[in-house]
Each structure stands twice: as structure tokens, then as C-alpha cells.
Design an enzyme around this catalytic site. Structure first.
Site, PDB file in Angstrom:
ATOM      1  N   GLY A   1      37.671  33.583  38.707  1.00  0.00           N
ATOM      2  CA  GLY A   1      37.546  34.249  40.006  1.00  0.00           C
ATOM      3  C   GLY A   1      36.092  34.418  40.396  1.00  0.00           C
ATOM      4  CG  PHE A   2      33.441  36.679  43.847  1.00  0.00           C
ATOM      5  CD1 PHE A   2      32.197  36.062  43.898  1.00  0.00           C
ATOM      6  CD2 PHE A   2      33.544  38.024  44.226  1.00  0.00           C
ATOM      7  CE1 PHE A   2      31.074  36.770  44.312  1.00  0.00           C
ATOM      8  CE2 PHE A   2      32.437  38.727  44.645  1.00  0.00           C
ATOM      9  CZ  PHE A   2      31.198  38.104  44.670  1.00  0.00           C
ATOM     10  CB  ILE A   3      33.690  39.572  39.869  1.00  0.00           C
ATOM     11  CG1 ILE A   3      33.546  40.087  41.306  1.00  0.00           C
ATOM     12  CG2 ILE A   3      32.839  40.415  38.920  1.00  0.00           C
ATOM     13  CD1 ILE A   3      34.030  41.506  41.538  1.00  0.00           C
TER      14      ILE A   3
ATOM     15  CG  ASP B   1      41.626  32.578  36.869  1.00  0.00           C
ATOM     16  OD1 ASP B   1      40.603  33.225  37.152  1.00  0.00           O
ATOM     17  OD2 ASP B   1      42.538  32.361  37.704  1.00  0.00           O
TER      18      ASP B   1
ATOM     19  N   GLY C   1      41.615  32.567  41.930  1.00  0.00           N
ATOM     20  CA  GLY C   1      40.418  31.975  41.325  1.00  0.00           C
ATOM     21  C   GLY C   1      40.459  30.473  41.534  1.00  0.00           C
TER      22      GLY C   1
ATOM     23  CG  LEU D   1      36.749  41.126  35.821  1.00  0.00           C
ATOM     24  CD1 LEU D   1      36.462  41.394  34.349  1.00  0.00           C
ATOM     25  CD2 LEU D   1      35.634  40.301  36.422  1.00  0.00           C
TER      26      LEU D   1
ATOM     27  CB  THR E   1      49.369  40.489  39.546  1.00  0.00           C
ATOM     28  OG1 THR E   1      50.254  39.580  40.172  1.00  0.00           O
ATOM     29  CG2 THR E   1      48.254  39.754  38.867  1.00  0.00           C
TER      30      THR E   1
ATOM     31  CE1 TYR F   1      43.822  45.415  44.373  1.00  0.00           C
ATOM     32  CE2 TYR F   1      42.322  46.782  45.638  1.00  0.00           C
ATOM     33  CZ  TYR F   1      42.534  45.829  44.675  1.00  0.00           C
ATOM     34  OH  TYR F   1      41.465  45.273  44.017  1.00  0.00           O
TER      35      TYR F   1
ATOM     36  CE  LYS G   1      42.801  46.357  40.697  1.00  0.00           C
ATOM     37  NZ  LYS G   1      42.310  45.614  39.523  1.00  0.00           N
TER      38      LYS G   1
END
Ligand code: UDP
Length: 320
Positions: A10-12, A31, A36, A76, A95, A149, A153
Site C-alpha cells: 500500500g501507500f504507507i 498484501d 495496494g 497496516l 477486513t 470505519y 478501527k
């Protein structure tokens, strides 16, 4: 060390893989390439210390094996982006909640330290600025899908803290505020890559609502550096920690600044939230982190100001 990074493409995650490899560590990324992308880590595949496993964190057996083989876990993997969360609510919840359950169970079994990435969304519509980790949270109703979301979290956070409480499993929870930079894509809703791509194409930048809502944008390399240090900081175990930037800008001013820094002829258009996201959306006006905790733990100080954060995103999309 041998690190396992979930969501490593993914990005981070890809920046985290890259930085750990640069520091000489061994990295396994898992992943499912849903949000991603392989291109994020393609340049790492020739590194003998790097391995990509294409699978989901919901695969209990595989995750067990990968956690056993690693010394530290960076979790992540997550559904990401306001648009995707509104469009795919059941998958988002599964997820996030089940993924973290699987990771924590495996970490518990093999006693591995785990860093869990949470989000500033958890602060919801709180109006006390800046947001400190032990502040009350104010979420909207369950009929507004955006809030699932934050709720999912929050459940991850509760679960991580429960493991720390019950067995002293080393768990560090990071609440990431808006994180931006190279490789972030606009397709799941993120504002900066969207504005930059539009400005470079000379197309209008679309500001949702009146544009007075404000955010603080942190460069991904500053966030990654904090993540690596916090994961290895014993005083961070059992804690929730904000990571982000304190430099606030309204979305309208962000649009103007992107136009100025790209030298673009683009105009700004306004679009109502209802039209932008359809139903199920509720925005928050301000989101500023209180960074006292992270500063006390690791002497955190972001290296990038907003101008350089925007510039690195522009440079990336000019090369792409
Ligand atoms: N936004 C916007 N235009 C876009 C995308 C987003 O005006 O093309 C706004 C969005 O409504 C929010 C802010 O920019 O107020 C930041 O959105 P993003 O999805 O990047 O992150 P959020 O802070 O909402 O998680």
C-alpha cells in the site's frame, strides 16, 4: 530485525518496507493487492532481504506462519479511503476487525510485538481542538456509513489494548492523521493526489462543501519514521499515539496552494457533499492532532512543512 508488514504494497506500507530495508532489516510484506499495488514495491523485489506474499490477512494459517517467522509485526492492512468505505461497507468492517483479530491472535501465540495503525477518524466529530488520545470521541449515527470505519478501527484499538492488559503483549497503537506523499492515489477519495492530478492536467479542482473544512497533512516519510521508532519504544507499549502534522489548512486554501505550486491554469469548482459521496456521508470540520505524547516518547518533529509535502506529491505525479 525480521519485520512482517501487512498492507506492505500500500501507500504507507511500501514506504515502510523501503525504509526498513534501507536500514538493513529483513522485510516480508503481505498484501492482497486490493487497494495496494504491485508497482509500489516492484523496485524492492530484487532486494534479497525483501519478500512479498500476495494473500489476505484473513488467511489465519498463513498469517500464523508469517508471524512465527518474524520478530516484529507492523499491521497496516486495512480498507482505506472514504469513498471505498461508503461503497463497500461489509468488506470494510470484515477486513478491519477480523484482520486485526487474526494478527493479534498470532502475535499472542508467538509473543511478537505488534504496531497497529488506527486513524484520526476515531475522533469523529469532536470539537475540542487539538485532538488528544484520551479525549472522548463523538461519532455520528450508525445509519451514516462513514462512521463504520471509525467504529471498526476503535474496535481494533480496544482489542489491541485488551491483549496488552491481559497478557502484556507488546502492542502499540498509532492514530494516523492525514498522511500524504508519493504513491498515494486519488481513486479512493484522498484529496491531495486528486487536486495535484487535476492541476497538472489543467482540469478544475473539485472542492466538496464550502471548502472551509480543514486538515493537517503529514508527509509519509515523517509518519514512517515515527512508526518505526514507536514500534521499538517500550514506553509506547499499551498506548494509543497520535502521529501527524500540526500545520492546518482549509481545503479551499489547499486547492489554491496546489494551483499556485503547479503554476496551473485550473479553476476551482464547488460540489455539495451529497453529490460528491451520495448518501451516507458526514464530514468533519477540523482535525488537528495533539502531538505531546509522540513528542515525549520519541522526540518526534515532522521534517516536511506543507509546501514541501505538496511539492513532493507534485514531483511524483509529474514523473508518473
Ligand atoms: N475533498 C475535496 N475534494 C476531493 C476530495 C476530498 O474537497 O476531491 C475534501 C473532503 O471532503 C474532506 C477533505 O477534502 O473534507 C479531506 O478528504 P480526504 O478524503 O483526503 O481525507 P479525510 O480527512 O476526509 O479522511
Amino acid at each position: 530485525m525480521k519485520a512482517l508488514i501487512t498492507g506492505g504494497a500500500g501507500f504507507i506500507g511500501s514506504h515502510l518496507c523501503e525504509t526498513l530495508l534501507d536500514q538493513g532489516h529483513q522485510v516480508t510484506a503481505i498484501d492482497d493487492l486490493s487497494t495496494g499495488s504491485h508497482s509500489n514495491i516492484a523496485h524492492l523485489e530484487s532486494n534479497k532481504n525483501f519478500q512479498l506474499v500476495v494473500d489476505t490477512v484473513l488467511n489465519d494459517q498463513l498469517v500464523n506462519q508469517l508471524v512465527r517467522e518474524s520478530e516484529i509485526v507492523f499491521h497496516l492492512a486495512s480498507a482505506v479511503g472514504v469513498q471505498l468505505i461508503i461503497d463497500q461497507p461489509t468488506q470494510t468492517i470484515q477486513t478491519i476487525v477480523e484482520g486485526t483479530r487474526v494478527i493479534l491472535d498470532a502475535a499472542k501465540r508467538y509473543r511478537r510485538p505488534v504496531l497497529i495503525t488506527s486513524t484520526s477518524e476515531v475522533y469523529g466529530k469532536g470539537s475540542k481542538i487539538p485532538f488528544a488520545e484520551d479525549d472522548d470521541v463523538v461519532l455520528g449515527p450508525t445509519s451514516t456509513r462513514r462512521w463504520l470505519y471509525a467504529s471498526a478501527k476503535m474496535l481494533d484499538e480496544f482489542l489491541g489494548l485488551a491483549h496488552w492488559y491481559e497478557t502484556r503483549l507488546p502492542v502499540v497503537i498509532i492514530r494516523l492523521f492525514n498522511t500524504v506523499g508519493p504513491r498515494q492515489v486519488g481513486q479512493y477519495g484522498m484529496v491531495l493526489p486528486r487536486f495535484v492530478q487535476k492541476a497538472l492536467a489543467g482540469d478544475p479542482l473539485t472542492v466538496y462543501g464550502d471548502g472551509k473544512q480543514a486538515r493537517c497533512f503529514c508527509h509519509v516519510s515523517d509518519a514512517v519514521s515515527a512508526i518505526i521508532q514507536l514500534a521499538q519504544c517500550k514506553d509506547a507499549y499499551g498506548k494509543v499515539i497520535n502521529v501527524g502534522s500540526e500545520e492546518e489548512i482549509s481545503i479551499l486554501n489547499l486547492a489554491n496552494k496546489v494551483i499556485e505550486q503547479t503554476g496551473s491554469p485550473s479553476k476551482i469548482e464547488f460540489l455539495s457533499y451529497e453529490k460528491a459521496y451520495t448518501q451516507g456521508f458526514d464530514d468533519m470540520q477540523r482535525r488537528v492532532p495533539d502531538l505531546a505524547r509522540v513528542k515525549a516518547l520519541i522526540s518526534y518533529e515532522p521534517k516536511h512543512d506543507l509546501t514541501s509535502v505538496i511539492q513532493s506529491t507534485i514531483d511524483y505525479w509529474q514523473r508518473a
